[in-house]
Design an enzyme around this catalytic site. Structure first.
Site, PDB file in Angstrom:
ATOM      1  N   HIS A 146       0.874  -1.169   0.000  1.00 32.51           N
ATOM      2  CA  HIS A 146       0.000   0.000   0.000  1.00 32.51           C
ATOM      3  C   HIS A 146       0.916   1.226   0.000  1.00 32.51           C
ATOM      4  O   HIS A 146       2.018   1.175   0.549  1.00 32.51           O
ATOM      5  CB  HIS A 146      -0.849  -0.054   1.279  1.00 32.51           C
ATOM      6  CG  HIS A 146      -1.885   1.012   1.400  1.00 32.51           C
ATOM      7  ND1 HIS A 146      -1.578   2.312   1.731  1.00 32.51           N
ATOM      8  CD2 HIS A 146      -3.238   0.970   1.272  1.00 32.51           C
ATOM      9  CE1 HIS A 146      -2.695   3.019   1.795  1.00 32.51           C
ATOM     10  NE2 HIS A 146      -3.717   2.236   1.516  1.00 32.51           N
ATOM     11  N   ASP A 223       3.370  -3.815   7.837  1.00 32.17           N
ATOM     12  CA  ASP A 223       2.093  -3.102   7.736  1.00 32.17           C
ATOM     13  C   ASP A 223       0.989  -4.118   8.032  1.00 32.17           C
ATOM     14  O   ASP A 223       0.680  -4.975   7.209  1.00 32.17           O
ATOM     15  CB  ASP A 223       1.963  -2.523   6.326  1.00 32.17           C
ATOM     16  CG  ASP A 223       0.561  -2.000   6.022  1.00 32.17           C
ATOM     17  OD1 ASP A 223      -0.333  -2.121   6.877  1.00 32.17           O
ATOM     18  OD2 ASP A 223       0.371  -1.477   4.909  1.00 32.17           O
ATOM     19  N   GLN A 226      -4.087  -4.942   7.161  1.00 30.33           N
ATOM     20  CA  GLN A 226      -4.979  -6.012   6.699  1.00 30.33           C
ATOM     21  C   GLN A 226      -4.652  -7.335   7.395  1.00 30.33           C
ATOM     22  O   GLN A 226      -5.175  -8.382   7.008  1.00 30.33           O
ATOM     23  CB  GLN A 226      -4.854  -6.191   5.179  1.00 30.33           C
ATOM     24  CG  GLN A 226      -5.075  -4.928   4.375  1.00 30.33           C
ATOM     25  CD  GLN A 226      -6.514  -4.451   4.404  1.00 30.33           C
ATOM     26  OE1 GLN A 226      -7.426  -5.206   4.753  1.00 30.33           O
ATOM     27  NE2 GLN A 226      -6.730  -3.198   4.056  1.00 30.33           N
ATOM     28  N   LYS A 249     -10.311  -0.670  10.547  1.00 22.33           N
ATOM     29  CA  LYS A 249     -10.408  -1.852   9.697  1.00 22.33           C
ATOM     30  C   LYS A 249     -10.697  -3.107  10.521  1.00 22.33           C
ATOM     31  O   LYS A 249     -10.724  -4.211   9.989  1.00 22.33           O
ATOM     32  CB  LYS A 249      -9.112  -2.027   8.904  1.00 22.33           C
ATOM     33  CG  LYS A 249      -8.882  -0.907   7.881  1.00 22.33           C
ATOM     34  CD  LYS A 249      -7.692  -1.214   7.009  1.00 22.33           C
ATOM     35  CE  LYS A 249      -7.170   0.006   6.254  1.00 22.33           C
ATOM     36  NZ  LYS A 249      -8.040   0.455   5.172  1.00 22.33           N
ATOM     37  N   CYS A 388      -4.702   2.305  -3.702  1.00 21.58           N
ATOM     38  CA  CYS A 388      -3.493   2.898  -3.112  1.00 21.58           C
ATOM     39  C   CYS A 388      -2.302   1.968  -3.291  1.00 21.58           C
ATOM     40  O   CYS A 388      -1.469   1.821  -2.397  1.00 21.58           O
ATOM     41  CB  CYS A 388      -3.688   3.222  -1.639  1.00 21.58           C
ATOM     42  SG  CYS A 388      -4.856   4.557  -1.375  1.00 21.58           S
TER      43      CYS A 388
END
Lengths: 432, 159
Positions: A146, A223, A226, A249, A388
């Site tokens: 991302h 990251d 997710q 999220k 993104c």
């Protein structure tokens, strides 16, 4: 409407084989969470919300926790000597402890609150990066990233005169581990990678990446935007040096997320922002910093955010985090199979055993923007665009994709509504 | 299928999407400009050939949704032979139409873009080629600056 889907055989990374029993998944397949727990979904019974990779809907438990905080404990934490301020401080502190527990972090003060993953990653690049990355060093990221885990490193590399290299993918949209290994050399200071790709759903082999980076002493930055919402994460066990996450999220409110980072690293890093709360003593010429986590949390903190996020964590725990990814894969497998049967549809990304509940696809001669507009008329909310992840889109040689992403409140009916709507759009655009 | 969506995706729009007119590069163009829509990554180039104050040829190429492609395609048809002043007025009339404030002026087949006004996010799509065209026209005496639809209406690209 359609024949039952055959069971999907899943081969785990360690070679064990498991069978996800998908044969019984029919239109009555229920969601993992009760739709009635989510006021927005309950109020819109015909809404098929398939954009949870962008943001999730919020259960009443989260909304009520925030309301309750404001009704019973609202004051500026860490400041007033009065009982109400102490209550706000306690709400803030207690939320951090509960969120740390959910994330599998033993040292709760190494959970630094930030607005979300983007700010958390910028904290790492600004503070650790500017201190430690020098000219001639190498920063390694992946093609799946991302922009939030790509652009800050790209800019840091340019500022520092460091080399910025991108690890490429296998044909199925998974990370090419041999390619990655060949890029990690003695000059490598950072290996930054996503836990799960937001655009393709590919799940990265975190332990293997960490092992490669450790050999050369590179910092590992994951990251987890997710990851944490979908996988039963224990950040302490993952072995990464830094892990960023976003509350919105994972059923929590927007504007709260954070960074988990190893204590010795955080203690050696300079502050990210200066101001109130983050200081220990301010002299006329010099200032000393507060202890963790406050050193990295300048200004009046967002208290409602952690309060809501802690409630979200407990809601997810009550569902069973081990069941979340399994549930999403059932839905993703159903979507992949049924979408692939539509003429002109190409499903992107890896096989179901290497992905989370994200299904990105293209439909010949129908632009994703048009497709998502058509789907919207049927109450199907999906994401259209580059997600993104423009470097990834270039590698896939697509300008944009349509992405459906599944979460705990989705069921087989949501998948079927998606599939029917996509097929209707195809017919309409073909002039049929 | 809702009535609003029927109005958005009229058959003339879908026809232009399938078979866009003047979808080509122009080697002997007087001027050209690029337009991009960061919301969806759409990108197109508009070429203009001028004879004094008159547009004698218009073409475009690029990537885009049906609305942006159809709008560009119809634009190339209607602007051929128009003067700069007529083109400026057409730009204003079309912009007014897609933003829901039609001037009542005759815009020919472009009236099919009227359905866009019900979908604020799509205004950028319908205007992309027109902004690029205007930038190309304004740059006849110099280099055209690429235009972005950012700043017009809601939008942006997040996670």
């Amino acid at each position: 409407m359609t024949a039952p889907i055959r069971p999907t055989v899943v081969t785990a990374r360690d070679g064990r084989t498991a069978v996800i029993n998908i044969g019984g998944l029919d239109a009555e397949q229920s969601a993992l969470a009760r739709r009635s727990d989510f006021p927005l979904l309950a109020a819109n019974p015909r809404l098929h919300y398939l954009d949870s990779a962008a943001t999730t809907q919020k259960p009443a438990a989260v909304l009520e926790a925030i309301q309750r905080y404001y009704e019973t404990s609202n004051a500026n934490p860490h400041r007033g000597a009065y009982a109400l301020s102490a209550a706000a401080t306690e709400a803030y502190h207690d939320s951090r402890t509960r969120i740390a527990r959910f994330l599998g972090v033993a040292d709760a003060d190494t959970v630094i609150f930030a607005r979300g993953t983007t700010e958390a990653l910028n904290l790492v690049t600004s503070s650790w990066g500017r201190t430690n990355v020098k000219a001639g060093d190498r920063i390694v990221v992946t093609r799946l990233e991302h922009h939030a885990n790509f652009v800050p490193w790209q800019v840091l590399a340019h500022e520092a005169g460091a080399e910025f290299v991108i690890a490429e993918l296998n044909a199925d949209g998974t990370l090419d581990m041999n390619g990655l290994a060949s890029l990690i050399n003695a000059k490598t200071k950072v290996v930054a990678f996503g836990h799960v790709s937001n655009a393709l759903g590919s799940i990265n082999a975190v332990a293997e990446i960490v092992a490669l980076a450790r050999k050369v002493g590179a910092l590992t930055v994951c990251d987890g935007a997710q990851g944490a919402p979908h996988i039963n994460v224990s950040v302490d066990s993952l072995g990464v040096d830094a892990y960023a996450f976003s509350g919105h999220k994972m059923l929590g409110p927007m504007g709260i997320g954070g960074l988990v980072m190893r204590r010795e690293l955080l203690e050696a890093m300079p502050p990210y922002q200066m101001g109130g709360d983050m200081i220990s003593h301010v002299g006329d010429q010099h200032t000393t910093w507060n202890v963790l986590p406050h050193k990295f949390e300048a200004g009046t903190p967002n208290v409602e955010g952690p309060v809501g996020l802690a409630a979200a964590c407990e809601y997810l725990t009550s569902l069973g985090m081990d069941r979340v990814i399994e549930h999403e894969r059932l839905l993703a497998a159903r979507a992949m199979e049924k979408l692939s049967a539509i003429p002109g549809v190409a499903v992107l990304g890896p096989a179901i055993d290497k992905r989370g509940g994200v299904v990105s696809f293209t439909l010949d001669n129908v632009h994703p923007h048009d497709l998502s507009q058509m789907l919207d008329a049927d109450g199907v909310c999906v994401r259209a665009g580059h997600h993104c992840a423009q470097p990834l889109m270039r590698a896939l040689d697509v300008h944009a994709t349509t992405r459906a992403s599944f979460y705990v409140y989705n069921d087989a009916a949501d998948v079927d509504a998606l599939v029917e709507s996509v097929d209707a759009a195809r017919k309409r655009f073909a002039g049929a | 299928m809702s009535a609003e969506l029927d109005e958005l995706y009229q058959s003339i729009i879908l026809d232009h999407n399938r078979r866009p007119k003047n979808f080509r590069e122009m080697e002997d163009a007087t001027t050209k400009a690029d337009g991009m829509n960061p919301l969806c990554g759409d990108q197109l180039t508009v070429w203009l050939k001028l004879d004094g104050e008159q547009i004698t040829d218009v073409s475009f190429r690029g990537q885009g949704c049906a609305i942006s492609k159809a709008s560009a395609s119809m634009m190339t048809q209607i602007l051929k032979g128009k003067s700069r002043a007529e083109t400026d007025k057409m730009f204003d009339d079309v912009h007014a139409l897609v933003t829901g404030h039609p001037t009542g002026a005759d815009v020919g087949p472009l009236k099919a873009l009227g359905g866009v006004s019900r979908f604020p996010l799509r205004v950028k799509c319908a205007s992309l080629a027109w902004h690029a065209m205007k930038s190309a026209l304004n740059a006849v005496d110099g280099a055209a600056t690429p235009v972005s639809t950012e700043g017009e209406g809601p939008g942006g690209e997040g996670a």
